[in-house]
Design a protein around this motif. Sequence first.
Motif, PDB file in Angstrom:
ATOM      1  N   VAL A  44     -29.390 -25.203  -3.231  1.00 48.43           N
ATOM      2  CA  VAL A  44     -30.290 -25.196  -2.076  1.00 48.43           C
ATOM      3  C   VAL A  44     -31.591 -25.913  -2.421  1.00 48.43           C
ATOM      4  O   VAL A  44     -32.190 -25.687  -3.480  1.00 48.43           O
ATOM      5  CB  VAL A  44     -30.593 -23.748  -1.634  1.00 48.43           C
ATOM      6  N   GLY A  45     -32.008 -26.782  -1.510  1.00 47.87           N
ATOM      7  CA  GLY A  45     -33.242 -27.528  -1.702  1.00 47.87           C
ATOM      8  C   GLY A  45     -33.990 -27.707  -0.396  1.00 47.87           C
ATOM      9  O   GLY A  45     -33.564 -27.225   0.667  1.00 47.87           O
ATOM     10  N   ARG A  46     -35.074 -28.415  -0.474  1.00 43.65           N
ATOM     11  CA  ARG A  46     -35.960 -28.596   0.682  1.00 43.65           C
ATOM     12  C   ARG A  46     -35.219 -29.287   1.832  1.00 43.65           C
ATOM     13  O   ARG A  46     -34.561 -30.298   1.647  1.00 43.65           O
ATOM     14  CB  ARG A  46     -37.184 -29.397   0.273  1.00 43.65           C
ATOM     15  N   GLY A  47     -35.351 -28.682   3.019  1.00 40.96           N
ATOM     16  CA  GLY A  47     -34.780 -29.255   4.222  1.00 40.96           C
ATOM     17  C   GLY A  47     -33.327 -28.896   4.488  1.00 40.96           C
ATOM     18  O   GLY A  47     -32.778 -29.295   5.518  1.00 40.96           O
ATOM     19  N   ASP A  48     -32.703 -28.146   3.595  1.00 40.44           N
ATOM     20  CA  ASP A  48     -31.275 -27.830   3.734  1.00 40.44           C
ATOM     21  C   ASP A  48     -31.005 -26.849   4.877  1.00 40.44           C
ATOM     22  O   ASP A  48     -31.867 -26.042   5.247  1.00 40.44           O
ATOM     23  CB  ASP A  48     -30.724 -27.219   2.444  1.00 40.44           C
TER      24      ASP A  48
ATOM     25  N   ALA B  54     -33.235 -18.638  -0.548  1.00 41.06           N
ATOM     26  CA  ALA B  54     -33.024 -19.929   0.102  1.00 41.06           C
ATOM     27  C   ALA B  54     -34.307 -20.427   0.741  1.00 41.06           C
ATOM     28  O   ALA B  54     -34.663 -21.612   0.641  1.00 41.06           O
ATOM     29  CB  ALA B  54     -31.908 -19.820   1.135  1.00 41.06           C
ATOM     30  N   ARG B  55     -35.029 -19.525   1.408  1.00 41.45           N
ATOM     31  CA  ARG B  55     -36.309 -19.907   2.001  1.00 41.45           C
ATOM     32  C   ARG B  55     -37.295 -20.327   0.915  1.00 41.45           C
ATOM     33  O   ARG B  55     -38.021 -21.324   1.070  1.00 41.45           O
ATOM     34  CB  ARG B  55     -36.871 -18.734   2.813  1.00 41.45           C
ATOM     35  N   ARG B  56     -37.321 -19.590  -0.174  1.00 46.37           N
ATOM     36  CA  ARG B  56     -38.239 -19.907  -1.271  1.00 46.37           C
ATOM     37  C   ARG B  56     -37.969 -21.295  -1.844  1.00 46.37           C
ATOM     38  O   ARG B  56     -38.908 -21.997  -2.268  1.00 46.37           O
ATOM     39  CB  ARG B  56     -38.096 -18.839  -2.363  1.00 46.37           C
TER      40      ARG B  56
ATOM     41  N   GLY C 295     -36.682 -14.842   6.595  1.00 45.60           N
ATOM     42  CA  GLY C 295     -36.598 -16.295   6.759  1.00 45.60           C
ATOM     43  C   GLY C 295     -35.366 -16.827   7.449  1.00 45.60           C
ATOM     44  O   GLY C 295     -35.241 -18.043   7.641  1.00 45.60           O
ATOM     45  N   ALA C 296     -34.413 -15.964   7.828  1.00 50.68           N
ATOM     46  CA  ALA C 296     -33.246 -16.450   8.564  1.00 50.68           C
ATOM     47  C   ALA C 296     -33.684 -16.978   9.923  1.00 50.68           C
ATOM     48  O   ALA C 296     -34.486 -16.349  10.622  1.00 50.68           O
ATOM     49  CB  ALA C 296     -32.217 -15.336   8.733  1.00 50.68           C
ATOM     50  N   THR C 297     -33.165 -18.131  10.304  1.00 55.12           N
ATOM     51  CA  THR C 297     -33.520 -18.747  11.590  1.00 55.12           C
ATOM     52  C   THR C 297     -32.502 -18.445  12.678  1.00 55.12           C
ATOM     53  O   THR C 297     -32.811 -18.556  13.862  1.00 55.12           O
ATOM     54  CB  THR C 297     -33.642 -20.267  11.433  1.00 55.12           C
ATOM     55  N   ASP C 298     -31.265 -18.104  12.264  1.00 55.76           N
ATOM     56  CA  ASP C 298     -30.191 -17.803  13.216  1.00 55.76           C
ATOM     57  C   ASP C 298     -29.368 -16.650  12.675  1.00 55.76           C
ATOM     58  O   ASP C 298     -29.261 -16.456  11.455  1.00 55.76           O
ATOM     59  CB  ASP C 298     -29.266 -19.013  13.414  1.00 55.76           C
ATOM     60  N   VAL C 299     -28.760 -15.901  13.569  1.00 61.31           N
ATOM     61  CA  VAL C 299     -27.858 -14.809  13.197  1.00 61.31           C
ATOM     62  C   VAL C 299     -26.526 -15.014  13.905  1.00 61.31           C
ATOM     63  O   VAL C 299     -26.485 -15.302  15.107  1.00 61.31           O
ATOM     64  CB  VAL C 299     -28.448 -13.435  13.583  1.00 61.31           C
ATOM     65  N   ALA C 300     -25.442 -14.882  13.146  1.00 57.45           N
ATOM     66  CA  ALA C 300     -24.089 -14.944  13.708  1.00 57.45           C
ATOM     67  C   ALA C 300     -23.432 -13.592  13.481  1.00 57.45           C
ATOM     68  O   ALA C 300     -23.085 -13.248  12.347  1.00 57.45           O
ATOM     69  CB  ALA C 300     -23.282 -16.059  13.055  1.00 57.45           C
ATOM     70  N   ALA C 301     -23.272 -12.823  14.550  1.00 51.57           N
ATOM     71  CA  ALA C 301     -22.738 -11.467  14.435  1.00 51.57           C
ATOM     72  C   ALA C 301     -21.216 -11.427  14.484  1.00 51.57           C
ATOM     73  O   ALA C 301     -20.606 -10.430  14.098  1.00 51.57           O
ATOM     74  CB  ALA C 301     -23.317 -10.586  15.539  1.00 51.57           C
ATOM     75  N   GLU C 302     -20.599 -12.499  14.971  1.00 48.46           N
ATOM     76  CA  GLU C 302     -19.139 -12.512  15.099  1.00 48.46           C
ATOM     77  C   GLU C 302     -18.472 -12.595  13.719  1.00 48.46           C
ATOM     78  O   GLU C 302     -19.075 -13.075  12.746  1.00 48.46           O
ATOM     79  CB  GLU C 302     -18.702 -13.705  15.954  1.00 48.46           C
TER      80      GLU C 302
ATOM     81  N   GLY D 268     -47.166 -11.393  -4.163  1.00 50.28           N
ATOM     82  CA  GLY D 268     -46.766 -11.077  -2.805  1.00 50.28           C
ATOM     83  C   GLY D 268     -46.092 -12.205  -2.055  1.00 50.28           C
ATOM     84  O   GLY D 268     -45.807 -12.073  -0.852  1.00 50.28           O
ATOM     85  N   THR D 269     -45.778 -13.308  -2.734  1.00 43.96           N
ATOM     86  CA  THR D 269     -45.081 -14.413  -2.073  1.00 43.96           C
ATOM     87  C   THR D 269     -43.717 -13.965  -1.560  1.00 43.96           C
ATOM     88  O   THR D 269     -43.283 -14.376  -0.473  1.00 43.96           O
ATOM     89  CB  THR D 269     -44.925 -15.603  -3.043  1.00 43.96           C
ATOM     90  N   ILE D 270     -43.023 -13.141  -2.336  1.00 44.15           N
ATOM     91  CA  ILE D 270     -41.759 -12.555  -1.893  1.00 44.15           C
ATOM     92  C   ILE D 270     -41.852 -11.044  -2.028  1.00 44.15           C
ATOM     93  O   ILE D 270     -42.573 -10.526  -2.887  1.00 44.15           O
ATOM     94  CB  ILE D 270     -40.537 -13.098  -2.675  1.00 44.15           C
ATOM     95  N   ASP D 271     -41.135 -10.345  -1.163  1.00 41.85           N
ATOM     96  CA  ASP D 271     -41.211  -8.878  -1.120  1.00 41.85           C
ATOM     97  C   ASP D 271     -39.803  -8.285  -0.999  1.00 41.85           C
ATOM     98  O   ASP D 271     -39.463  -7.635  -0.017  1.00 41.85           O
ATOM     99  CB  ASP D 271     -42.072  -8.451   0.066  1.00 41.85           C
ATOM    100  N   PRO D 272     -38.961  -8.505  -2.032  1.00 42.38           N
ATOM    101  CA  PRO D 272     -37.582  -8.028  -1.937  1.00 42.38           C
ATOM    102  C   PRO D 272     -37.456  -6.514  -1.914  1.00 42.38           C
ATOM    103  O   PRO D 272     -36.402  -5.983  -1.521  1.00 42.38           O
ATOM    104  CB  PRO D 272     -36.922  -8.613  -3.188  1.00 42.38           C
TER     105      PRO D 272
END
Length: 342
Positions: free
Chosen positions: A165-169, A187-189, A212-219, A306-310
């Motif tokens: 995973v890289g920038r813009g993917d 992935a967002r990081r 950071g997810a932009t879309d969700v697929a529930a099916e 605080g950049t990530i908060d897992p």
Amino acid sequence: MRAAVMYGAGDVRVEDRPDPKIVKPSDAVVRTVAACVCGSDLWPYASMPATDTGRPMGHEFLGVIEETGAEVTGLKAGDLVVAPFTYCDNTCDYCARGLHISCRDGGRYGFDGVDGGQGEAVRVPHADGTLVKLPVAADSALVPSLLALSDVMTTGHHGAVTAGVGRGDTVLVIGDGAVGLCAVIAARRLGAERIVLAGRHTQRTDLGTVFGATDVAAERGPEGVARIRDLTGGVGKVIEAVGTREALDTALGTVLDGGTISRLGVPQYEQGPLGRPEFLRNITLTGGASPARAYIEHLLPDVLDGTIDPGRVFDRQFALDEAPDAYRAMAERRVLKALVRP
């Protein structure tokens, strides 16, 4: 000390066990401050044959060093440390290549006379090579996120790294469990522009969108493949964080030719579709068990600032004596990931 032991499917007990002691001069004894139940613990919880001896449970923990062996030089009593989910010497050829999971002298907690992490204390072999000192106090509000570095966050990161995973993917993450959600963070990081999270539990996917997810697929199944392809036209990078054959089929059905699938979920199948059709598509299959020790110090600064908060994946806390309830709650999908406090 008190510790959780699994005696068979659905049978977790908290019982008295011998206090850990230094066995080898490279050992340390760590008093547990926080531990947790892993999604991979649920597989034996569902299927482990009954046994008279039981198996000490837990491989994710954080704690304070109580005692060190004579050969331990980098740590001392009183240090707060996090333990990767396997121990390692951090000196062998595999460790030098960043593949600590394959350490020639490493091993797993709960086996070969080593304590499990879901207890009041743990004897940690190869303490200098395994444990990472933390620059905060044991009562820090960061403890849940620091605990996540033991396994779940470093595993999600492993998926993103091995998938390239890289920038813009555009990235697909299959699975809305704690590992999948941490893969979204990772992935967002690493710069992914679009992240599709395949999951059907709204409370979890909502957290995924925060991460950071932009879309969700529930099916699921063929409908899920069709939905993801409608959203993206196909995905070049897939992180499979479930471990079932259906999840693998979804990954293969959505990845573009020449794309990469990183498998993080412990496989619950022995055979998969890797014949001529897959061969002709030039798909890369990668991933596997995370070398967590290789990633902890890399991710630690982002947790500290605080950049990530897992730690947000821990949605309920249990006392150690409530460990059987923690397993039950996770198995019944009432809890995403259970934090256990001795």
